[in-house]
Write an enzyme that holds these catalytic residues in place. Sequence first.
Site, mmCIF file in Angstrom:
data_model
loop_
_atom_site.group_PDB
_atom_site.id
_atom_site.type_symbol
_atom_site.label_atom_id
_atom_site.label_comp_id
_atom_site.label_asym_id
_atom_site.label_seq_id
_atom_site.Cartn_x
_atom_site.Cartn_y
_atom_site.Cartn_z
ATOM 1 N N ASN A 170 0.862 -1.189 0.000
ATOM 2 C CA ASN A 170 0.000 0.000 0.000
ATOM 3 C C ASN A 170 0.899 1.241 0.000
ATOM 4 O O ASN A 170 1.560 1.529 0.993
ATOM 5 C CB ASN A 170 -0.882 -0.056 1.255
ATOM 6 C CG ASN A 170 -1.681 1.215 1.472
ATOM 7 O OD1 ASN A 170 -1.779 2.067 0.578
ATOM 8 N ND2 ASN A 170 -2.253 1.349 2.657
ATOM 9 N N GLU A 230 -4.525 -5.292 11.058
ATOM 10 C CA GLU A 230 -3.522 -4.235 11.182
ATOM 11 C C GLU A 230 -3.717 -3.497 12.507
ATOM 12 O O GLU A 230 -4.524 -2.564 12.588
ATOM 13 C CB GLU A 230 -3.660 -3.240 10.031
ATOM 14 C CG GLU A 230 -3.453 -3.850 8.676
ATOM 15 C CD GLU A 230 -3.025 -2.790 7.671
ATOM 16 O OE1 GLU A 230 -1.887 -2.890 7.181
ATOM 17 O OE2 GLU A 230 -3.787 -1.861 7.410
ATOM 18 N N SER A 289 4.181 -2.209 10.131
ATOM 19 C CA SER A 289 5.648 -2.223 10.225
ATOM 20 C C SER A 289 6.270 -3.562 9.800
ATOM 21 O O SER A 289 7.242 -4.011 10.409
ATOM 22 C CB SER A 289 6.103 -1.827 11.626
ATOM 23 O OG SER A 289 5.656 -0.504 11.927
ATOM 24 N N GLY A 323 3.111 2.140 10.693
ATOM 25 C CA GLY A 323 3.999 3.278 10.470
ATOM 26 C C GLY A 323 4.769 3.694 11.706
ATOM 27 O O GLY A 323 5.377 4.765 11.740
ATOM 28 N N LYS A 383 0.023 4.271 -0.054
ATOM 29 C CA LYS A 383 -0.594 5.419 0.633
ATOM 30 C C LYS A 383 -0.447 6.676 -0.219
ATOM 31 O O LYS A 383 -0.445 6.583 -1.446
ATOM 32 C CB LYS A 383 0.015 5.581 2.030
ATOM 33 C CG LYS A 383 -0.036 4.262 2.814
ATOM 34 C CD LYS A 383 0.270 4.411 4.267
ATOM 35 C CE LYS A 383 0.198 3.038 4.923
ATOM 36 N NZ LYS A 383 0.356 3.083 6.359
ATOM 37 N N HIS A 403 -9.168 0.856 5.798
ATOM 38 C CA HIS A 403 -7.806 1.033 6.300
ATOM 39 C C HIS A 403 -7.841 1.943 7.523
ATOM 40 O O HIS A 403 -8.637 2.882 7.584
ATOM 41 C CB HIS A 403 -6.901 1.632 5.212
ATOM 42 C CG HIS A 403 -5.470 1.631 5.629
ATOM 43 N ND1 HIS A 403 -4.944 2.620 6.420
ATOM 44 C CD2 HIS A 403 -4.479 0.726 5.433
ATOM 45 C CE1 HIS A 403 -3.675 2.317 6.673
ATOM 46 N NE2 HIS A 403 -3.375 1.186 6.084
ATOM 47 N N GLU A 452 -6.127 4.339 8.513
ATOM 48 C CA GLU A 452 -6.004 5.785 8.304
ATOM 49 C C GLU A 452 -7.331 6.379 7.816
ATOM 50 O O GLU A 452 -7.649 7.529 8.116
ATOM 51 C CB GLU A 452 -4.858 6.069 7.324
ATOM 52 C CG GLU A 452 -3.516 5.896 8.024
ATOM 53 C CD GLU A 452 -2.446 5.236 7.184
ATOM 54 O OE1 GLU A 452 -2.486 5.343 5.949
ATOM 55 O OE2 GLU A 452 -1.547 4.598 7.780
HETATM 56 P P1 PGA Z 1 3.334 0.237 7.559
HETATM 57 O O1 PGA Z 1 1.817 0.386 7.043
HETATM 58 O O2 PGA Z 1 3.861 -1.034 6.922
HETATM 59 O O3 PGA Z 1 4.029 1.447 7.086
HETATM 60 O O4 PGA Z 1 3.260 0.101 9.041
HETATM 61 C C1 PGA Z 1 0.977 -0.721 6.935
HETATM 62 C C2 PGA Z 1 -0.363 -0.308 6.415
HETATM 63 O O5 PGA Z 1 -0.864 0.755 6.784
HETATM 64 O O6 PGA Z 1 -0.978 -1.032 5.606
#
Ligand code: PGA
Length: 252
Positions: A9, A167, A213, A173, A11, A95, A97
């Site tokens: 992803n 997640e 992560s 992140g 983003k 997601h 976010e």
């Molecule tokens: P990240 O994001 O690997 O940067 O932690 C994962 C995600 O949001 O799908």
Amino acid sequence: MRKPFVAGNWKMNKTISQGVELAKNLAEKRPSNVDADIAVIPPFLAIPSVARALEGTPIRVGAQDVYWEESGAFTGEISCGMLRDAGCSFALVGHSERRHVLGETDEIVRKKLDALLAADMDVILCVGETLEEREADQTNSRLDTQVKSGLQGVSETLLSRVTVAYEPVWAIGTGRTATEEQAQQAHAFIRGLLTEMFGQQKAQAIRIQYGGSVKPSNAKGLLSQPDVDGALVGGAALDADSFTGIIEGARR
Ligand code: PGA
């Protein structure tokens, strides 16, 4: 046996030309002898060019979000049909976010999921608890609500189009990954919910990705857990070498 599914992803990263370059690098470096489904999830604007760059490769292209109406006066939104036309075969819904930064509710997430399935597209339904919820011992109840509101009543034929991504919000992140045990525990709990909802056979067939992560150094350990069927990768998917390293972790 569930085939691992590793999706990157991007983003809100990568211009069109940067996205095409990453896609081409990935197509070149991808280990072709790992039996896994691989996908990239670029920002909307880069989708058509990235899809073109990946034509003839097995790398799939997905979208980060979608709107549930087919067309009309919905300024700023993108429909399933538009995504398909641009070269996407699936989209993320829910997601963290979008849930936490952009205020999406379980009800909105469900509308998006239903629209994708009705359009014969695949879906990755993202679920996961916040740090406060984990610390208050509410992880399972949060997952219960998100999985049930996301999937209750989905027809058994359409279920094969669904992947669930676990997640934990505190791991996204942040560089703070769930331990292998924490991931397995949550995945097994989700598999139990799916079994309750759809029966053993269907539940065993649904892939559950881990996200938060994931890096080349922890991918193998996470992906070798019995109920972890792939990864949804953010930061580490922005570079072809590190994403390739994660794909290596899906080798069985
Ligand atoms: P990240 O994001 O690997 O940067 O932690 C994962 C995600 O949001 O799908």
